[in-house]
Design a protein around this motif. Structure first.
Motif, short mmCIF file in Angstrom:
data_model
loop_
_atom_site.label_atom_id
_atom_site.label_comp_id
_atom_site.label_asym_id
_atom_site.label_seq_id
_atom_site.Cartn_x
_atom_site.Cartn_y
_atom_site.Cartn_z
N MET A 166 28.52 11.88 -29.81
CA MET A 166 28.11 12.24 -28.60
C MET A 166 28.86 11.26 -27.60
O MET A 166 28.96 10.26 -27.46
N VAL A 167 29.47 12.04 -26.36
CA VAL A 167 30.41 11.45 -25.35
C VAL A 167 29.69 11.24 -24.24
O VAL A 167 29.09 12.14 -23.65
N GLU A 168 29.64 9.93 -23.81
CA GLU A 168 28.97 9.77 -22.69
C GLU A 168 29.90 9.52 -21.30
O GLU A 168 31.08 9.28 -21.38
N MET A 169 29.45 9.96 -20.14
CA MET A 169 30.37 10.19 -18.84
C MET A 169 30.54 8.51 -18.23
O MET A 169 29.43 7.94 -18.31
N ASN A 170 31.51 8.34 -18.03
CA ASN A 170 32.00 6.96 -17.48
C ASN A 170 31.54 6.86 -15.94
O ASN A 170 31.98 7.80 -15.36
N THR A 171 30.49 6.37 -15.43
CA THR A 171 29.99 6.26 -14.13
C THR A 171 30.38 5.02 -13.44
O THR A 171 30.62 4.89 -12.13
N THR A 172 31.63 4.25 -13.86
CA THR A 172 32.10 3.16 -13.25
C THR A 172 32.82 3.63 -11.93
O THR A 172 32.74 3.05 -10.86
N PRO A 173 33.53 4.55 -12.07
CA PRO A 173 34.28 4.86 -10.78
C PRO A 173 33.46 5.56 -9.69
O PRO A 173 33.83 5.06 -8.57
N LEU A 174 32.27 6.19 -10.20
CA LEU A 174 31.55 6.69 -9.23
C LEU A 174 30.86 5.53 -8.35
O LEU A 174 30.71 5.56 -7.33
N ILE A 175 30.47 4.46 -9.11
CA ILE A 175 29.75 3.43 -8.71
C ILE A 175 30.66 2.59 -7.59
O ILE A 175 30.31 2.32 -6.46
N ASP A 176 31.97 2.46 -8.27
CA ASP A 176 33.02 1.85 -7.11
C ASP A 176 33.08 2.66 -5.97
O ASP A 176 33.19 2.01 -4.80
N VAL A 177 33.22 3.95 -5.92
CA VAL A 177 33.41 4.52 -4.69
C VAL A 177 32.02 4.60 -3.76
O VAL A 177 32.05 4.59 -2.55
N MET A 178 30.89 4.53 -4.46
CA MET A 178 29.63 4.59 -3.65
C MET A 178 29.48 2.96 -2.90
O MET A 178 29.21 3.17 -1.84
N LEU A 179 30.09 2.11 -3.65
CA LEU A 179 29.91 0.75 -3.00
C LEU A 179 31.09 0.59 -1.76
O LEU A 179 30.54 0.15 -0.76
N VAL A 180 32.19 1.24 -1.91
CA VAL A 180 33.15 1.34 -0.88
C VAL A 180 32.34 2.32 0.26
O VAL A 180 32.64 1.63 1.35
N LEU A 181 31.97 3.04 0.15
CA LEU A 181 31.28 4.01 1.19
C LEU A 181 30.18 3.10 1.65
O LEU A 181 30.05 3.15 3.07
N LEU A 182 29.22 2.53 0.97
CA LEU A 182 28.27 1.50 1.42
C LEU A 182 28.76 0.66 2.30
O LEU A 182 28.25 0.47 3.55
N ILE A 183 29.79 -0.22 2.04
CA ILE A 183 30.68 -0.97 2.69
C ILE A 183 30.92 -0.62 4.19
O ILE A 183 30.87 -1.17 5.03
#
Length: 128
Positions: free
Chosen positions: A1-18
């Protein structure tokens, strides 16, 4: 089973938060302004609401359009500070004025103890 990589999504959310954290204080910044009240006109050289000190390119100091010297400027500043409500002092040096003259006038204003000082005509200094 393949899991989705959420690291790029978290990076984008952190940039938006900043970005939101940086821009929100700028939008809510307020400057307190003492608005002038209607006052009866006087024949005095000192306006009870606002006075304008200007310096032209040749270094001539003017008070509300009349040419003065540093001693007269000092006297006018002292008279204006004796009023019940301190009038606003607008300062407008020409862009071609020598810095020494501007510095002398600002030093006189500081020595007098003026607390309501505004710089007028700052757009002449932007060259972009």
């Amino acid at each position: 089973m393949v899991e989705m990589n959420t690291t790029p999504l978290i990076d984008v959310m952190l940039v938006l938060l900043i970005m939101f954290i940086i821009t929100i204080p700028i939008q809510t910044h307020a400057v307190k302004i003492d608005l002038p009240q209607n006052a009866p006109p006087t024949d005095s050289v000192i306006d009870p609401v606002k006075n304008k000190v200007a310096i032209d390119a040749s270094g001539v100091i003017t008070w509300n359009g009349s040419a003065i010297d540093l001693l007269t400027l000092r006297q006018y500043l002292q008279q204006s500070l004796r009023l019940p409500v301190e009038p606003e002092l607008q300062f407008q040096p020409n862009a071609a004025t020598r810095y020494v003259v501007v510095d002398e006038v600002l030093a006189e204003i500081k020595r007098a103890g003026v607390t309501k000082l505004g710089f007028v005509g700052n757009e002449q200094y932007s060259r972009f």
